[in-house]
Design a protein around this motif. Sequence first.
Motif, PDB file in Angstrom:
ATOM      1  N   TYR A 147      11.372  -9.272  15.727  1.00 51.24           N
ATOM      2  CA  TYR A 147      12.672  -9.495  16.350  1.00 51.24           C
ATOM      3  C   TYR A 147      13.592  -8.301  16.103  1.00 51.24           C
TER       4      TYR A 147
ATOM      5  N   THR B  15      11.088 -24.116  22.650  1.00 54.01           N
ATOM      6  CA  THR B  15      11.860 -22.874  22.631  1.00 54.01           C
ATOM      7  C   THR B  15      12.035 -22.406  21.188  1.00 54.01           C
TER       8      THR B  15
ATOM      9  N   LYS C  95      12.781 -18.989  20.406  1.00 59.48           N
ATOM     10  CA  LYS C  95      13.894 -18.031  20.438  1.00 59.48           C
ATOM     11  C   LYS C  95      14.315 -17.856  21.898  1.00 59.48           C
TER      12      LYS C  95
ATOM     13  N   ASP D 207      17.063 -11.366  22.361  1.00 63.42           N
ATOM     14  CA  ASP D 207      16.108 -10.350  21.918  1.00 63.42           C
ATOM     15  C   ASP D 207      15.473  -9.724  23.167  1.00 63.42           C
TER      16      ASP D 207
ATOM     17  N   ALA E 136      12.069 -13.878  25.285  1.00 62.12           N
ATOM     18  CA  ALA E 136      12.135 -15.204  24.686  1.00 62.12           C
ATOM     19  C   ALA E 136      10.790 -15.511  24.039  1.00 62.12           C
TER      20      ALA E 136
END
Lengths: 348, 348
Positions: free
Chosen positions: A158, B33, B35, B39, B42
């Motif tokens: 990330y 989900t 993230k 970023d 996903a």
Amino acid sequence: MFDNKEHTNIEQLGEFGLIKHLTKNIKLGQPSTIKGVGDDAAVLDHSGKKLLVSTDMLLEGIHFDLAYTPLKHLGYKAIQVNLSDIYAMNGIATQVTVSLGLSSKFPLEAIEELYEGIYIACDKYNVDIVGGDTSASKQGLVISVTSIGYAEEHDIVYRNTAEEDDLVCVSGDLGGAYIGLQLLEREKQVYLENPKIQPDLEGKDYIVERQLKPEARKDIVELLKDIGVKPTAMIDVSDGLASEILHICKQSDKGCNIYEEKIPLDPMTFETAREFHLDPTICALSGGEDYELLFTVKQADYDKIKFKMDFTIIGHITDAAAGCNLITKQGNVHPLKAQGWNAFTNLT
Amino acid sequence: MFDNKEHTNIEQLGEFGLIKHLTKNIKLGQPSTIKGVGDDAAVLDHSGKKLLVSTDMLLEGIHFDLAYTPLKHLGYKAIQVNLSDIYAMNGIATQVTVSLGLSSKFPLEAIEELYEGIYIACDKYNVDIVGGDTSASKQGLVISVTSIGYAEEHDIVYRNTAEEDDLVCVSGDLGGAYIGLQLLEREKQVYLENPKIQPDLEGKDYIVERQLKPEARKDIVELLKDIGVKPTAMIDVSDGLASEILHICKQSDKGCNIYEEKIPLDPMTFETAREFHLDPTICALSGGEDYELLFTVKQADYDKIKFKMDFTIIGHITDAAAGCNLITKQGNVHPLKAQGWNAFTNLT
């Protein structure tokens, strides 16, 4: 633009005819693609892996100028820009969907050229085209790509996980895409003023290619895996080095020192920036569109990376209070600012 | 259009500011989900399930006219159009990415309205917004949505698996979205000729809503599961009944008989079509944008579906040699033709 070529009117084909024509040569290579184009949705199986999804839209007049962008290159670039986001998560890209808004001024042959670039990019990066949408556009060409990939959960990197003292690394070199764009813009103006003058791009292949035909750095993801280094944070350089390192620092709640003398510049980028009376460092910091990978690595991994030619250590992460700084060649400390290419101010 | 409202210039916000502003209220509700926005990509986890991916692009001047399309409705519709494709696979939609190309004439408040519709649709259908791209557009508004969902492998329903003697069913009623569009177009013309005349849409709410605010039929997917019926083939009605049944028949290598008298029409669709001197059946066959589900069911399931009010049996599948036919109210047999809305001929 298409004057010496055969013209087939896309209205005669209709939407379904066009889709059929453009997708008939799609070859599916990914074991995770169960069903590609041809139904309401694609069916994929990434069982056991985490899925990565990213999307980008390219608009005529904003992201590209057809006056100097060959359609084949544009198709290629539209894919690269999207795959780059999957690699920036330390993942493997496996599928894309491609939606096109096409002006009726485009003959079929032009769309085929665009698609040829898309096919070449997908083939080279081992990515399946599994869906899309094709429509008329009353305005300009619109290309929207969604890329899908996967990673094991423990491999995902990330933006918000950089740690103090980590080394900041960037692949390849920076600023070339931006200075290539300046060159293309200049030659376009020359041409508009006198159409008899041929564009003078001699010896400038590298920076022109950086702008028109970027390569997403799948190889860096593979290299890092090979040498057993997992970055602590990673992002791709789409808006310029300054903007990207600020994303990492802000999201990780850290600061950084970046050393101007370490920023990798190709000699042609340097030279051409000088020709344009531009500071090459500013081109790297704020130019964008290089699609290199910017990542942070633990100090403990230094021995594994120190002799790698594919990327450069350009600084290190500090605590947030120290701020995000550029250390100039003269040793001065300047706060880094994101002056990346702004799609909105661009319009003014 | 935005004259009585507060204006905030999106150029002041910049791309990142705008994205932050628009995404700050996103709530993630799907366990899959990992993230969402923030970023490079996903991160999703649909472990053990097959993944469904579909994408659609809506372009100003082609798919919508801002003269009579409230932005909130447009945002809502952009999501519905995409979810509809996931339901048409007999799947559950879980995530979307939303890319916008925005003209600089749009103040922030207008984009917020658009996003409000997007949020309402996602909230109502329990779908997470996990990514997107926001850019300036030199031309008109562009909305590109990619929807992601899942299904167990044995639940997925394709287009190419209809069998002879299967019953052909369609949910809701047809033709309303098309005739609603005719009405809105007429009132726009009246307004352009005399801006003092207010649009006369009185009593026409249903068909106007069919056009401006369609609902994807998630409820039908759930209902079929509840009554233990798995369709043999399914597609959503975006281009008109004729075009869609031809897709199923062609891909399944079958024919069909569709009975005109069985095609479900709302009384307001029927009445308004007559006002416009249009054949209501043609509106249903060729109008499109109803986003109902068209599916085929085994004869053996007849007892399970015969009293269901949410869909109608309109015909049956035959062998390919018999062709695809409409049996008129008078008993005449007409070959079905796809004269669906063609985004390309629309431009001529």
